[in-house]
Write a protein that holds these residues in place. Structure first.
Motif, PDB file in Angstrom:
ATOM      1  N   LEU A 132       0.815  -1.217   0.000  1.00  0.00           N
ATOM      2  CA  LEU A 132       0.000   0.000   0.000  1.00  0.00           C
ATOM      3  C   LEU A 132       0.848   1.266   0.000  1.00  0.00           C
ATOM      4  CD1 LEU A 132      -2.631  -1.238   2.583  1.00  0.00           C
ATOM      5  CD2 LEU A 132      -3.136  -0.576   0.224  1.00  0.00           C
ATOM      6  N   CYS A 133       1.995   1.220   0.682  1.00  0.00           N
ATOM      7  CA  CYS A 133       2.861   2.398   0.803  1.00  0.00           C
ATOM      8  C   CYS A 133       4.301   2.015   0.459  1.00  0.00           C
ATOM      9  CB  CYS A 133       2.799   2.956   2.219  1.00  0.00           C
ATOM     10  SG  CYS A 133       1.160   3.501   2.725  1.00  0.00           S
ATOM     11  N   ALA A 164      -6.479  -1.756   5.649  1.00  0.00           N
ATOM     12  CA  ALA A 164      -5.950  -2.171   4.345  1.00  0.00           C
ATOM     13  C   ALA A 164      -7.077  -2.301   3.319  1.00  0.00           C
ATOM     14  CB  ALA A 164      -5.203  -3.496   4.483  1.00  0.00           C
ATOM     15  N   GLY A 168      -6.893   1.652  -2.099  1.00  0.00           N
ATOM     16  CA  GLY A 168      -5.559   1.262  -2.557  1.00  0.00           C
ATOM     17  C   GLY A 168      -4.542   2.371  -2.404  1.00  0.00           C
ATOM     18  N   CYS A 170      -2.095   5.003  -0.499  1.00  0.00           N
ATOM     19  CA  CYS A 170      -1.329   5.068   0.747  1.00  0.00           C
ATOM     20  C   CYS A 170      -1.885   6.134   1.686  1.00  0.00           C
ATOM     21  CB  CYS A 170       0.149   5.347   0.439  1.00  0.00           C
ATOM     22  SG  CYS A 170       1.203   5.410   1.905  1.00  0.00           S
ATOM     23  N   PHE A 173      -4.985   4.878   3.428  1.00  0.00           N
ATOM     24  CA  PHE A 173      -4.611   3.819   4.366  1.00  0.00           C
ATOM     25  C   PHE A 173      -3.972   4.412   5.623  1.00  0.00           C
ATOM     26  CE2 PHE A 173      -0.982   1.265   5.886  1.00  0.00           C
ATOM     27  CZ  PHE A 173      -1.682   0.244   6.516  1.00  0.00           C
TER      28      PHE A 173
END
Length: 200
Positions: A132-133, A164, A168, A170, A173
């Motif tokens: 994600l990141c 999560a 999608g 970052c 999230f």
């Protein structure tokens, strides 16, 4: 008859290191809890740990019993190792707070995978966060997974894992993760009983 039952329980404690159920229906207190809480109390009372605090011994032992049954704030793996290490330095206790309340055994080397019973959980967590990141250092992801998720019980872990699924991106999230962390992460050290959660 009650005196005989009490005496029998005391004999079991002496000879077997067993634990006797309390009369209030709370879980039996493992033999680890008394020395562990006394060791923590020494650290709490020491200026080495910051502002001196007083530990509620009975409250700590009661919470310790819950933690070691997997019904507390900590994950069972972390709870077992934290209380075992604190008990191991009894009777003098952790005078200089060098053990970090039993957590330094996990964090001092930075090798989080080496000191946990379920390294696969940490790997999965870090891989999800890295996906994600991707711009965040992988080692940081692993440390954050231990500190923010692995340390705690399934309810706290689950709340953070849900982030999560938010998006999608970052940014989304991280926002969810930080907000959730602020809501679910306990204040201070409540696994050491009611005064463990007292920051003063």
């Amino acid at each position: 008859m009650k005196q005989i039952a009490t005496l029998s329980c005391a004999v079991l404690l002496l000879w077997l290191g067993a634990a006797c159920s309390s009369s209030d229906g709370s879980p039996p207190v493992p033999s680890t809890c008394g020395p562990a809480c006394r060791s923590v109390a020494v650290c709490f009372a020491s200026r080495a740990g910051g502002k001196p605090r007083t530990l509620d011994q009975a409250g700590c032992e009661k919470q310790c019993a819950l933690e070691l049954e997997g019904k507390g704030v900590l994950s069972l793996d972390v709870a077992k190792k934290v209380f075992a290490q604190m008990a191991s330095v009894a009777p003098q206790g952790d005078v200089d707070c060098k053990l970090g309340g039993g957590f330094n055994q996990f964090t001092s080397t930075g090798d989080y995978l080496a000191n946990v019973s379920d390294p696969e959980y940490l790997k999965r967590c870090a891989a999800t966060k890295q996906q994600l990141c991707p711009d965040i250092e992988p080692t940081s992801q692993l440390g954050e997974c231990f500190t923010d998720q692995y340390t705690y019980n399934d309810a706290i872990r689950g709340a953070l894992e849900n982030c999560a699924k938010v998006s999608g991106a970052c940014f989304d999230f991280r926002r969810c993760y930080n907000e959730t962390l602020g809501r679910v992460r306990p204040v201070c050290e409540p696994w050491f009983g009611p005064t463990g959660a007292d920051c003063q």
